[in-house]
Design an enzyme around this catalytic site. Structure first.
Site, mmCIF file in Angstrom:
data_model
loop_
_atom_site.group_PDB
_atom_site.id
_atom_site.type_symbol
_atom_site.label_atom_id
_atom_site.label_comp_id
_atom_site.label_asym_id
_atom_site.label_seq_id
_atom_site.Cartn_x
_atom_site.Cartn_y
_atom_site.Cartn_z
ATOM 1 N N GLY C 148 -20.159 -15.434 -35.395
ATOM 2 C CA GLY C 148 -19.033 -16.260 -34.987
ATOM 3 C C GLY C 148 -17.770 -15.422 -35.013
ATOM 4 N N CYS C 149 -16.820 -15.712 -34.113
ATOM 5 C CA CYS C 149 -15.603 -14.891 -34.053
ATOM 6 C C CYS C 149 -14.741 -15.100 -35.286
ATOM 7 C CB CYS C 149 -14.832 -15.163 -32.765
ATOM 8 S SG CYS C 149 -14.485 -16.892 -32.440
ATOM 9 N N ASN C 150 -14.639 -16.343 -35.747
ATOM 10 C CA ASN C 150 -13.900 -16.588 -36.988
ATOM 11 C C ASN C 150 -14.632 -15.964 -38.167
ATOM 12 O OD1 ASN C 150 -12.058 -18.253 -35.579
ATOM 13 N ND2 ASN C 150 -13.405 -20.016 -35.821
ATOM 14 N N ALA C 151 -15.952 -16.086 -38.136
ATOM 15 C CA ALA C 151 -16.769 -15.555 -39.230
ATOM 16 C C ALA C 151 -16.611 -14.045 -39.333
ATOM 17 C CB ALA C 151 -18.237 -15.932 -39.027
ATOM 18 N N THR C 153 -13.963 -12.280 -38.462
ATOM 19 C CA THR C 153 -12.623 -11.977 -38.964
ATOM 20 C C THR C 153 -12.564 -12.118 -40.479
ATOM 21 O OG1 THR C 153 -11.874 -13.042 -36.916
ATOM 22 C CG2 THR C 153 -10.178 -12.357 -38.475
#
Lengths: 342, 342, 342, 342
Positions: C148-151, C153
């Site tokens: 995941g992109c948030n994950a 980061t």
């Protein structure tokens, strides 16, 4: 005495803008709100920015008791509007914000909107709602047809010039820049923030935009002969506002004088000093229209720039201005809100 | 009877916002406007969005005759403000929007603002202007010190919780998202559209932001012991609005009840249903503050989210709310404008 | 020798971003593109910004001949992905960008995504695609699951700290600011420019966001005991970029040293000097991740801020980085494009 | 063999864009960077988005040893540029991005830029840098003058039409929409995010914009008689991109054919199918120019819409394209980066 107001189609942007403006209007009270697909919901659910207001729940139109209603604003899609308005009480005052009653010749309606008009009798009754130019007819009208927001902007720049005969009628070109709320709450890829922000493109270019029907009707009527303008709108990454760059041929100073004289007594239209260019930021959220006139290094060419907020002066503010006249209120009641900047 | 108003520092954003709000205020009239470097200009030149108003020209402060002025808003930079206010008539009612009179302990002022306070006597007289919590003192005050806009947002979320003892005082964390108008009309590279739009960054992080002085003062006073919060602001590509994500430890349901009970009678503060999250878009341009409370999958943790418009409820709207009280007007006079959406 | 690439799901943003990056990749060539609903169209029709490229037409997946394909990127919605990948040749190298193979425990998948996993055998085979931490496994993997992109980061900020034991595992709080392209090309009212621009709100707050499944899995594995973080994302009016403000307890200087040491040899991860805060503007359009560490006035508290471009380092850039490893290419091939500023 | 490059004026947007593009250019290496007021700083301090690159520190120009430099890009303000270039080695290849060497007649320079030209000998030597039309001269030039970004956009739309004689030369009107990076890193109130975002206005309207000097020079030269166009630029809330709506009189189909034929072999110029309108979003961050042609309901009127990225194809990309020619490299080397969308 407070006037009782119904808003049909309250879940779109123009419906919400009507509620926003009426919220601080001294002479109007909202007694009914409709939104067919969202009937039963509160406005706070549909538009949380209105949650501080004590508003009636959304209903289906046929659930509304119109007996106590003084005036209805109709903010529904075109075509649907004809059907809905036909079923409303014949003595109910109506300000319509759709395109359905703007074109006096129903053949023109069919040409631009691609389907026959189903309520030609209502059309015959409708008054074109450009307040500053149809004030007397509006005062006594039962049904007023709000103008297109682009059409209003172009007309504020051009009507006095055509009337005064100070420009070449065969060389009128409107390059328009429009904010995105004019497209409504439609779910389209090109209206997504990811796709719209940070860029621009033209749309309905090449003489295809429907507001040309209004330009043709109004300008030809003033001139007493057919007038056809060029008109290209562009979509901009801004939420509110229209800027129309109107290129004309004529004497710039005389053009400025003509506009300044015509609008000297209008409370919502400000003609800037000659050579000054207006900005959409200076009218956002308000019912004001600013107009600037500039000359060119080429003699006999001029640029008239008009700006207004498409949701306010271009639709819902205009609608309230018209309703004020129809209800015998001060024309500017509830509409003197200052623009919001920055 | 209309109250006569002067605005000192009318060429900045908070000054312009005062004019915007007073434009439709039923009980106030602007009789003097100052802007030292722009003295002699009209407001229409400095802020064309106000050109429809009939306003006095900008003057230098020492040119203003205060004899007929009922109340002055002072929207000047900090430090300058102390000097200016010291020279004003001692019986003039003043609402100050700067940071100069917010910190009761002048040593704290020196610590956070890096210079000694030169008007400690005026400081002693000043009332902290968070209306909903200092209403009685404001009503009888001569000098009211407007709060920081970030400080106001955090306090609306936290004061009732600290007072009710429902959260852990050593575990308060405020992650704040601020719109750019809070930085004022300063000419800095990182405030240019080209550099600010489309991205975000934190600033004054690590316990350095000056509004911490207000948090320390107010929270410690309520708790009766020192309270130190963590506070990180972030700058966002939006013009108006602050969203404070306030992380606390305590029972979420009780936190919601506490806030809902405390603000039940407040006209400008709306506590959303438990679990609902507010948006800055729903308060932009208005004097409203929305507060949401959410639980977490980790028991005993809660998130309180508060939003307000930094220029309105966070500064100029708050200032008018305070002025209304000081002048014996309805506290909400002129401030019920609905937010502007979209 | 140029590697032959297929992209399944080429009509979404991550698919388009893959094409953008591969356009200047020295070792990859696109031989097939799929988009079920847009099969038959050219990419220039779906994404005019790619019109200068000579690309295969969009096909349905079952029309693709995979015999000459070296590696397929799969950029399809979750759930659909499992079905599609199950039907692909068993020896085809695959980099998946969906959520379908990120959680090793299929019970966790069911918990967070609300439906049973239908391809547990493929899940068993999948390698978690956070390149900098799974490099060796990725090199030899057949199926890599993009994070995941948030994950991603949050993990760049936290993994080395958890591994080094320099922070309190029970006091980790991630307040994240996300650009709108992370939501994909979905037609939702709150993603419209008119509603998203100029404001912010939190979403999936309160421990509900699905990327928590990844945080739980990864952080617990590193720590050797369950770790549960708080995580609140906010949607911002920016198209690309994520900024994660990660609040931890520990010694700030040691935290900075730990991150700087861990990433010293990483080409895409830049740790800023102690006290400097990164901006999303400085990584937009690139595969870089910037990390800053700041202390607080409260001893023992630190703020780690990580920024990356959700479409590049957060998904499609990461995917190509992984594909480079799987294909024996230089890990950074095609990925050294500088960010685009302003 | 890698060419050694110096960039003079590296702290502005066009300087930074040169660095961005050269970062992945296969045949260029930056050996010197100047910025007088920021001499001594690293590029990472001035432009953190470039921190991943290994770049020389910023110097004063007179500190640079030009002996090993193959080509210098000069990205300095106009007027300053003349002085600086006059002092450079006479055999150094130079691509200038300022306005100082664009107008062959120094009297025209004085007219548009308000001061005498101090280096008429250098002007005599300079080649106008519109690559697609001055390719042969550029290849052998020592000093190439980059075009104005607006001037480039208008010329791509119009030059082939004037040359082919398919439009009325007395009826050319360019309504242009420009992104804000074109104004550079100037600290002006109207470039602040708070004032620029969410709105639009025209500037330098009425035949006053300096790029008219280039239009006059080039169009008159092609036509063999004076040609004067109308030109009104508007500033838009977008960081990159120019859209020129060019209104002409002539046969739309022939106009389209003329443009399509002229640009058929150009790698950076894409003529869309007849009737399609381009968007600035589709070229942002790239060296491409898209051109669309539309007819109108009024016979004999046509709209040509050209879009390009002002920082890339409009200045720094063009500069590199020219440098490639001057250095004997592939004209497109380093410039095939795909646009960044969304």
């Amino acid at each position: 005495m407070t006037q009782k107001i119904a808003i049909l189609g309250a879940s779109g942007y123009t419906g919400a803008e009507l509620v926003r403006l009426i919220a601080t209007h001294p002479g109007m009270e909202i007694v009914a709100l409709s939104a067919d697909r969202k009937a039963g919901q509160s406005m706070a659910e549909v538009f949380p920015f209105l949650r501080h207001l004590d508003l009636p729940r959304l209903q289906k139109i046929d659930e509304i008791d119109f007996s106590g209603v003084d005036l209805a604003f109709c903010a529904l899609p075109h075509a649907t509007t004809q059907v809905v308005v036909s079923a409303l009480p014949r003595d109910l005052k109506i300000v319509d914000l759709s395109a359905d009653f703007r074109l006096r010749d129903v053949a023109e309606y069919e040409k631009w909107y691609g389907q026959p008009h189903t309520a030609p009798d209502l059309q015959a009754e409708a008054v074109y709602g450009l307040t500053e130019f149809y004030r007397d007819e509006i005062r006594t009208a039962r049904l007023v047809a709000g103008t297109g927001c682009n059409a209003a902007t172009g007309q504020f720049a051009l009507r006095p010039l055509i009337e005064a005969g100070v420009i070449d009628l065969d060389r009128i070109l409107i390059d328009l820049k429009a904010g995105v709320s004019g497209a409504g709450r439609s779910l389209k890829e090109n209206l997504l923030h990811a796709e719209l922000s940070g860029g621009t493109h033209s749309y309905s270019a090449g003489g295809k935009h429907r507001h040309l029907g209004e330009f043709d009707q109004e300008f030809s009527a003033i001139a007493g002969r057919p007038v056809r303008v060029q008109f290209t709108p562009h979509l901009l990454p801004m939420n509110r506002g229209i800027l129309a760059s109107v290129y004309v041929e004529g004497d710039p100073a005389r053009i400025h004088e003509t506009l300044a004289a015509r609008y000297a007594d209008e409370r919502f239209i400000e003609v800037l000093p000659f050579g000054a260019a207006p900005s959409t930021r200076d009218i956002a959220g308000s019912n004001f229209c600013h107009i600037g006139v500039l000359g060119d290094r080429i003699a006999g060419r001029a640029l008239v720039v008009a700006v207004l907020d498409n949701l306010t002066k271009g639709s819902s503010g205009q609608a309230i201005q018209n309703a004020n006249l129809m209800l015998g209120l001060d024309e500017a009641a509830g509409l003197m809100l200052a623009p919001v900047f920055p």
